[in-house]
Design an enzyme around this catalytic site. Structure first.
Site, PDB file in Angstrom:
ATOM      1  N   ASP A  13       0.809  -1.227   0.000  1.00 52.37           N
ATOM      2  CA  ASP A  13       0.000   0.000   0.000  1.00 52.37           C
ATOM      3  C   ASP A  13       0.840   1.273   0.000  1.00 52.37           C
ATOM      4  O   ASP A  13       0.420   2.305   0.526  1.00 52.37           O
ATOM      5  CB  ASP A  13      -0.958   0.027   1.216  1.00 52.37           C
ATOM      6  CG  ASP A  13      -1.883  -1.177   1.224  1.00 52.37           C
ATOM      7  OD1 ASP A  13      -2.202  -1.673   0.137  1.00 52.37           O
ATOM      8  OD2 ASP A  13      -2.278  -1.607   2.323  1.00 52.37           O
ATOM      9  N   LYS A  16       1.812   2.202  -5.115  1.00 49.49           N
ATOM     10  CA  LYS A  16       2.349   1.684  -6.388  1.00 49.49           C
ATOM     11  C   LYS A  16       1.409   1.983  -7.560  1.00 49.49           C
ATOM     12  O   LYS A  16       1.850   2.408  -8.625  1.00 49.49           O
ATOM     13  CB  LYS A  16       2.557   0.151  -6.271  1.00 49.49           C
ATOM     14  CG  LYS A  16       3.560  -0.233  -5.174  1.00 49.49           C
ATOM     15  CD  LYS A  16       3.631  -1.729  -4.977  1.00 49.49           C
ATOM     16  CE  LYS A  16       2.398  -2.351  -4.352  1.00 49.49           C
ATOM     17  NZ  LYS A  16       2.144  -1.995  -2.952  1.00 49.49           N
ATOM     18  N   GLY A  17       0.094   1.748  -7.326  1.00 49.43           N
ATOM     19  CA  GLY A  17      -0.868   1.954  -8.411  1.00 49.43           C
ATOM     20  C   GLY A  17      -0.821   3.377  -8.941  1.00 49.43           C
ATOM     21  O   GLY A  17      -0.757   3.597 -10.147  1.00 49.43           O
ATOM     22  N   ALA A  39      -4.028  -7.719  -3.628  1.00 46.38           N
ATOM     23  CA  ALA A  39      -3.562  -6.360  -3.906  1.00 46.38           C
ATOM     24  C   ALA A  39      -4.746  -5.421  -4.110  1.00 46.38           C
ATOM     25  O   ALA A  39      -5.804  -5.833  -4.575  1.00 46.38           O
ATOM     26  CB  ALA A  39      -2.694  -6.365  -5.164  1.00 46.38           C
ATOM     27  N   GLY A  40      -4.545  -4.174  -3.770  1.00 43.96           N
ATOM     28  CA  GLY A  40      -5.523  -3.127  -4.065  1.00 43.96           C
ATOM     29  C   GLY A  40      -4.715  -1.902  -4.458  1.00 43.96           C
ATOM     30  O   GLY A  40      -4.066  -1.299  -3.599  1.00 43.96           O
ATOM     31  N   HIS A  41      -4.692  -1.587  -5.742  1.00 47.27           N
ATOM     32  CA  HIS A  41      -3.863  -0.478  -6.238  1.00 47.27           C
ATOM     33  C   HIS A  41      -4.782   0.662  -6.665  1.00 47.27           C
ATOM     34  O   HIS A  41      -5.571   0.524  -7.594  1.00 47.27           O
ATOM     35  CB  HIS A  41      -2.993  -0.956  -7.410  1.00 47.27           C
ATOM     36  CG  HIS A  41      -1.957  -1.954  -6.991  1.00 47.27           C
ATOM     37  ND1 HIS A  41      -1.019  -2.492  -7.843  1.00 47.27           N
ATOM     38  CD2 HIS A  41      -1.702  -2.503  -5.774  1.00 47.27           C
ATOM     39  CE1 HIS A  41      -0.241  -3.338  -7.169  1.00 47.27           C
ATOM     40  NE2 HIS A  41      -0.642  -3.366  -5.924  1.00 47.27           N
ATOM     41  N   THR A  42      -4.661   1.776  -5.955  1.00 41.53           N
ATOM     42  CA  THR A  42      -5.589   2.892  -6.175  1.00 41.53           C
ATOM     43  C   THR A  42      -5.014   3.909  -7.151  1.00 41.53           C
ATOM     44  O   THR A  42      -3.839   4.292  -7.051  1.00 41.53           O
ATOM     45  CB  THR A  42      -5.876   3.605  -4.828  1.00 41.53           C
ATOM     46  OG1 THR A  42      -6.133   2.598  -3.852  1.00 41.53           O
ATOM     47  CG2 THR A  42      -7.055   4.546  -4.931  1.00 41.53           C
ATOM     48  N   THR A 129      -5.923 -11.572   3.553  1.00 37.30           N
ATOM     49  CA  THR A 129      -7.070 -10.927   2.922  1.00 37.30           C
ATOM     50  C   THR A 129      -8.153 -11.965   2.591  1.00 37.30           C
ATOM     51  O   THR A 129      -9.223 -11.595   2.110  1.00 37.30           O
ATOM     52  CB  THR A 129      -6.651 -10.223   1.613  1.00 37.30           C
ATOM     53  OG1 THR A 129      -6.094 -11.209   0.732  1.00 37.30           O
ATOM     54  CG2 THR A 129      -5.615  -9.124   1.857  1.00 37.30           C
ATOM     55  N   ARG A 143       2.599 -28.577  -7.409  1.00 38.03           N
ATOM     56  CA  ARG A 143       2.381 -29.034  -8.789  1.00 38.03           C
ATOM     57  C   ARG A 143       0.998 -29.592  -9.023  1.00 38.03           C
ATOM     58  O   ARG A 143       0.811 -30.501  -9.821  1.00 38.03           O
ATOM     59  CB  ARG A 143       3.478 -30.061  -9.178  1.00 38.03           C
ATOM     60  CG  ARG A 143       4.848 -29.400  -9.201  1.00 38.03           C
ATOM     61  CD  ARG A 143       5.947 -30.350  -8.981  1.00 38.03           C
ATOM     62  NE  ARG A 143       5.893 -30.912  -7.637  1.00 38.03           N
ATOM     63  CZ  ARG A 143       6.720 -31.845  -7.195  1.00 38.03           C
ATOM     64  NH1 ARG A 143       7.636 -32.338  -7.994  1.00 38.03           N
ATOM     65  NH2 ARG A 143       6.624 -32.295  -5.969  1.00 38.03           N
ATOM     66  N   GLN A 222       2.023  -5.965  -3.204  1.00 33.81           N
ATOM     67  CA  GLN A 222       2.468  -6.064  -1.810  1.00 33.81           C
ATOM     68  C   GLN A 222       3.774  -5.270  -1.632  1.00 33.81           C
ATOM     69  O   GLN A 222       3.982  -4.309  -2.341  1.00 33.81           O
ATOM     70  CB  GLN A 222       2.650  -7.532  -1.368  1.00 33.81           C
ATOM     71  CG  GLN A 222       1.344  -8.307  -1.212  1.00 33.81           C
ATOM     72  CD  GLN A 222       0.753  -8.801  -2.521  1.00 33.81           C
ATOM     73  OE1 GLN A 222       1.418  -9.496  -3.269  1.00 33.81           O
ATOM     74  NE2 GLN A 222      -0.484  -8.467  -2.794  1.00 33.81           N
ATOM     75  N   ARG A 301      -9.844  -2.668   6.110  1.00 38.77           N
ATOM     76  CA  ARG A 301      -9.362  -2.718   7.498  1.00 38.77           C
ATOM     77  C   ARG A 301      -8.501  -1.491   7.801  1.00 38.77           C
ATOM     78  O   ARG A 301      -7.749  -1.026   6.933  1.00 38.77           O
ATOM     79  CB  ARG A 301      -8.498  -3.978   7.714  1.00 38.77           C
ATOM     80  CG  ARG A 301      -9.282  -5.266   7.644  1.00 38.77           C
ATOM     81  CD  ARG A 301      -8.357  -6.467   7.799  1.00 38.77           C
ATOM     82  NE  ARG A 301      -7.501  -6.659   6.636  1.00 38.77           N
ATOM     83  CZ  ARG A 301      -6.563  -7.599   6.544  1.00 38.77           C
ATOM     84  NH1 ARG A 301      -6.349  -8.430   7.547  1.00 38.77           N
ATOM     85  NH2 ARG A 301      -5.840  -7.727   5.448  1.00 38.77           N
ATOM     86  N   SER A 409       5.456  12.263  -3.873  1.00 35.18           N
ATOM     87  CA  SER A 409       4.026  12.304  -4.113  1.00 35.18           C
ATOM     88  C   SER A 409       3.381  13.118  -3.005  1.00 35.18           C
ATOM     89  O   SER A 409       3.656  12.906  -1.825  1.00 35.18           O
ATOM     90  CB  SER A 409       3.483  10.880  -4.137  1.00 35.18           C
ATOM     91  OG  SER A 409       2.086  10.895  -4.286  1.00 35.18           O
TER      92      SER A 409
END
Ligand code: GDP
Ligand code: IMO
Ligand code: MG
Length: 420
Positions: A13, A16-17, A39-42, A129, A143, A222, A301, A409
């Site tokens: 978090d 990255k997005g 993943a959650g990329h905003t 998650t 495998r 991540q 969360r 940023s």
């Protein structure tokens, strides 16, 4: 041409997005190399916010190819929802996206196994998650995984049944609260949806792109402290989030990697359980959470917050070979009278600057205090507009790490990005 790699240096978090999206105009190809819907990329632009879980963050740019690489684990249900939610239409996504045949599929039973595994851990839960990530990678390593390319096989349904029979045995009488029949119906619908997308051996696509002089950006998910080898094991994810993961997750030879962009927040956050040396359970931590809106992009969360941890940052820079640092969320620290940075730990009464094997061995954090800056910075457009307190903070980090900070940023929007 060499492939540039962009990855998180902390516990995920980092932003990255946002940065992949902001840099996408410089690249022809953007490729995700590991992780999955954990993943959650905003990405924010035009007053709209998008959260991506599986689709690479270059998807909003016309004419770019986005690759879901072999190292990713893909849940078709999440994928379908994400395509629908993008708001650019399925046709555009089809034009801009390719998926590796070799990416592994997350099955409904993987989600149940994830829940079973967490429940068996009692008070030492990973804080997963619960997206089925661990069980899908476990099947890959043992495998017995199903891959995207398998959906083209005539006997796909039978292969699926064999796999899930084994999963059901493992689940025994565990009650995940999930309805398998409903999940399976939705999953097979989503598999039909997935069939309309281009599937390739993406290692060839990337090789050809580089040979033709195209620029390729690998997007990590991540962060390094969640890496299965180098993170705070066992409180980690199930893939290699480090730069080497881009090689295995996309099929790139190590000699073909170029810049490694290391993304870090001006402070630290962590969501889920596990050691977090600089965690603050006080007003400062709450102020960071409030100002930074530190709530998980995937699960909602609250994120744990704390000051920047330099020994951990230096460790991440080392294992990734970071060539440029991007500092995120500097605006969140505006208004703190002093900025603290952890420069060392005390372990058994001795000052150490290397990460110990067990972070629980740390008995004290050694901080350096720097002056803060008392002005909002989200409007800053140029490097020399940054307040002197922030410039000194950046110089201190550069001095300590030996790596230049080339992006700061200053807000969630694509445009709130200051380039050096
Ligand atoms: P990722 O997983 O690394 O892509 O990061 P996330 O999207 O999960 O979390 C980063 C959060 O911070 C998102 O809500 C972003 O919109 C937001 N964000 C990114 N950069 C900045 C920034 O410079 N300032 C602020 N205030 N928010 C930011
Ligand atoms: P992005 O790409 C932050 C954390 C979970 C949990 C641990 C294991 O948005 O930075 P898993 O679902 O993989 O079994 O969870 O890892 N985690 C993340 N934390 N950002 C992420 O991704 C994460 N993906 C997993 O909270 O502690
Ligand atoms: Mg995230």
């Amino acid at each position: 041409m060499k492939i540039d790699i962009l990855l998180g240096l902390q516990w995920g978090d980092e932003g990255k997005g946002k940065i992949v999206d902001a840099l996408s105009h410089e690249y022809e190809v953007v490729a995700r190399f590991q992780g999955g819907p954990n993943a959650g990329h905003t990405i924010e632009f035009n007053n709209q916010k998008h959260v991506l879980h599986l689709i690479p963050s270059g998807i909003f740019h016309e004419g770019k190819i986005n690759v879901i690489g072999n190292g990713v684990v893909l849940d078709p249900v999440v994928f379908r929802k994400e395509v629908d939610d993008l708001g650019i239409g399925v046709e555009k996504v089809r034009e801009r996206l390719v998926i590796s045949f070799k990416a592994h599929l997350i099955l409904p039973t993987h989600k149940m196994l994830d829940a079973a595994s967490e429940s068996s851990l009692g008070t030492s839960k990973i804080g997963s998650t619960l997206r089925g990530i661990g069980p899908a990678y476990t099947d890959k390593a043992s495998r017995s995984g199903l891959r995207v390319g398998d959906i083209l096989k005539k006997d796909f349904r039978e292969i699926y049944e064999v796999h899930t029979t084994e999963h059901k045995k493992r689940l025994g009488d565990f009650d995940s609260g999930l309805n398998l029949a409903e999940l399976e119906a939705e999953w097979f619908d989503a598999i039909e949806f997935l069939r309309q997308f281009t599937m390739v051996n993406s290692e060839y696509l990337i090789d050809r792109s580089l040979s033709e002089g195209k620029r390729v950006l690998a997007e990590g998910a991540q962060g390094t402290m969640l890496d299965i080898d180098f993170g705070t094991y066992p409180f980690v994810t199930s893939s290699n989030t480090v730069a080497a993961g881009a090689c295995t997750g996309l099929g790139i030879a190590p000699g073909r990697t170029g810049e490694v962009f290391g993304i870090f927040k001006a402070y630290c956050t962590r969501v889920g359980s596990g050691p977090f040396p600089t965690e603050l359970n006080d007003e400062d931590g709450q102020k960071m959470r409030d100002r930074g809106n530190e709530y998980g992009s995937t699960t909602g969360r609250p994120r744990r917050c704390g000051w920047l941890d330099l020994p951990a940052l230096k460790y991440s820079i080392m294992v990734n070979g970071v060539t440029q640092l991007f500092m995120m969320k500097a605006d969140v620290l505006s208004g703190f009278d002093e900025i603290k940075v952890c420069t060392a730990y005390s372990v058994a009464g001795k000052e150490v600057t290397e990460l110990p094997y067990c972070l629980s061995e740390i008995d004290k954090i050694i901080y350096k205090s720097l002056p803060g800056w008392n002005c909002e910075i989200t409007g800053c457009k140029k490097w020399d507009e940054l307040p002197s307190g922030l410039s000194s903070y950046i110089e201190f980090i550069e001095h300590e790490t030996g790596v230049p900070v080339t992006i700061v940023s200053v807000g969630p929007d694509r445009s709130a990005t200051v380039y050096r």
